[in-house]
Design an enzyme around this catalytic site. Structure first.
Site, PDB file in Angstrom:
ATOM      1  N   ASP A   1       0.874  -1.169   0.000  1.00  0.00           N
ATOM      2  CA  ASP A   1       0.000   0.000   0.000  1.00  0.00           C
ATOM      3  C   ASP A   1       0.910   1.218   0.000  1.00  0.00           C
ATOM      4  O   ASP A   1       1.688   1.416   0.941  1.00  0.00           O
ATOM      5  CB  ASP A   1      -0.895  -0.016   1.251  1.00  0.00           C
ATOM      6  CG  ASP A   1      -1.866   1.160   1.311  1.00  0.00           C
ATOM      7  OD1 ASP A   1      -1.695   2.125   0.544  1.00  0.00           O
ATOM      8  OD2 ASP A   1      -2.786   1.120   2.144  1.00  0.00           O
TER       9      ASP A   1
ATOM     10  N   SER B   1       1.623  11.709 -16.108  1.00  0.00           N
ATOM     11  CA  SER B   1       0.460  11.869 -16.978  1.00  0.00           C
ATOM     12  C   SER B   1       0.665  13.092 -17.853  1.00  0.00           C
ATOM     13  O   SER B   1       1.311  14.066 -17.432  1.00  0.00           O
ATOM     14  CB  SER B   1      -0.820  12.052 -16.149  1.00  0.00           C
ATOM     15  OG  SER B   1      -1.917  12.385 -16.980  1.00  0.00           O
TER      16      SER B   1
ATOM     17  N   TYR C   1      -5.441  16.368  -9.626  1.00  0.00           N
ATOM     18  CA  TYR C   1      -4.760  15.264 -10.320  1.00  0.00           C
ATOM     19  C   TYR C   1      -3.564  15.808 -11.102  1.00  0.00           C
ATOM     20  O   TYR C   1      -2.455  15.263 -11.022  1.00  0.00           O
ATOM     21  CB  TYR C   1      -5.736  14.557 -11.257  1.00  0.00           C
ATOM     22  CG  TYR C   1      -5.133  13.379 -11.979  1.00  0.00           C
ATOM     23  CD1 TYR C   1      -4.907  12.179 -11.315  1.00  0.00           C
ATOM     24  CD2 TYR C   1      -4.763  13.460 -13.330  1.00  0.00           C
ATOM     25  CE1 TYR C   1      -4.341  11.091 -11.964  1.00  0.00           C
ATOM     26  CE2 TYR C   1      -4.200  12.387 -13.982  1.00  0.00           C
ATOM     27  CZ  TYR C   1      -3.983  11.202 -13.305  1.00  0.00           C
ATOM     28  OH  TYR C   1      -3.420  10.139 -13.957  1.00  0.00           O
TER      29      TYR C   1
ATOM     30  N   LYS D   1       0.565  14.793 -10.456  1.00  0.00           N
ATOM     31  CA  LYS D   1       1.401  14.233 -11.509  1.00  0.00           C
ATOM     32  C   LYS D   1       2.489  15.213 -11.943  1.00  0.00           C
ATOM     33  O   LYS D   1       3.615  14.813 -12.267  1.00  0.00           O
ATOM     34  CB  LYS D   1       0.537  13.831 -12.702  1.00  0.00           C
ATOM     35  CG  LYS D   1      -0.404  12.658 -12.408  1.00  0.00           C
ATOM     36  CD  LYS D   1       0.365  11.410 -12.012  1.00  0.00           C
ATOM     37  CE  LYS D   1      -0.543  10.187 -11.915  1.00  0.00           C
ATOM     38  NZ  LYS D   1       0.217   8.952 -11.619  1.00  0.00           N
TER      39      LYS D   1
END
Length: 269
Positions: A52, A131, A144, A148
């Site tokens: 994790d 990304s 997000y 990234k």
């Protein structure tokens, strides 16, 4: 040299599974990670270990397990991550912390866990899956993009810090690919009466349509394989549709307001 030993975080599905399966066909020994291997008892593409990225102890245990079994660790692919959408003003802060813990702090903890072994063996490779969204602040995907983008900057810095250890560090930045990321993404609710209601709902539909019509994640796997085999890989390796990659070139050359206008037109905002 024997087969290269590869560790892929988030290897049980999506892009991570595609990368692991592809590398296995190319002769690599692959270990993927998942938070709960018991949910994948029928998984036989490659070995899964428990990890994790929000739990430092589980990271240390997984890395130690691979090294104990193989005696080395040649490639880390930091792939585990989660999506998040929503107006910045209305996104619950606990969800902001969660996405940064998973997409940014998690990969850092994993890199810290593998770097001593890579230095000890005189080399290795780390590939961070960022990304194309990380190169720009996208509306209703700001957090997000931020996670990234931050990971991409850490990649740039760490490359320079580790250049004397024989370790190559780079990132691969996928665009939209047909995976199950949407099912695990946190969506801030579309709130009745919100000032953002109509534009957010409209953008959310566009985001989901882009993922559903995305490319085959095997393209990312092929890009990763190419990077592993390069002695001096580039820092940034975008993978995706032509227009998505071309948008990065446009961002470099166009004035900020002009590029912003292109994004607004794309999302019809």
């Amino acid at each position: 040299m024997d087969k290269k030993i590869v560790l892929i975080t988030g290897g049980s599905s999506g892009i991570g599974k595609s990368i692991g399966t592809y590398l296995t066909t190319k002769g690599f020994t692959v270990y993927g990670t998942t938070r709960n291997p018991k949910n994948y008892l029928d998984f036989d593409n490659f070995e899964l270990v428990q990890l994790d990225v929000k739990d430092v102890e589980s990271i240390q245990n997984a890395v130690s397990q691979v090294i104990a079994q193989e005696g080395r660790l040649d490639v880390l692919i930091n792939n585990a991550g989660v999506g998040i959408t929503g107006p910045i003003e209305e996104t619950p802060h606990e969800e902001i912390l969660h996405v940064f813990d998973t997409n940014f702090h998690g990969p850092i903890h994993v890199m810290k866990a593998v770097l001593p072994q890579m230095r000890k063996q005189g080399g290795g490779a780390i590939i961070n899956v960022t990304s194309i969204a990380g190169y720009m602040g996208l509306p209703y995907r700001g957090f997000y993009s931020a996670t990234k983008g931050a990971l991409g900057l850490i990649t740039e810095a760490l490359r320079m810090e580790t250049k004397d250890f024989g370790i190559t560090i780079t990132n691969v930045a996928p665009g939209d690919f047909a995976t199950n990321i949407a099912s695990g993404r946190y969506h801030s609710p579309v709130i009745e009466g919100s000032a953002y209601k109509e534009k957010y709902a409209q953008t959310l539909r566009a985001i989901n349509d882009d993922v559903d019509s995305g490319g085959d994640p095997i393209q990312v796997a092929e890009a990763v394989h190419k990077i592993i085999n390069q002695k001096k890989p580039k820092v940034h390796n975008p993978v995706g549709a032509f227009l998505q990659k071309f948008s990065l070139r446009l961002k470099k050359v166009l004035p900020d307001k002009v590029y912003e206008k292109l994004l607004l037109n794309h999302y019809k905002l």
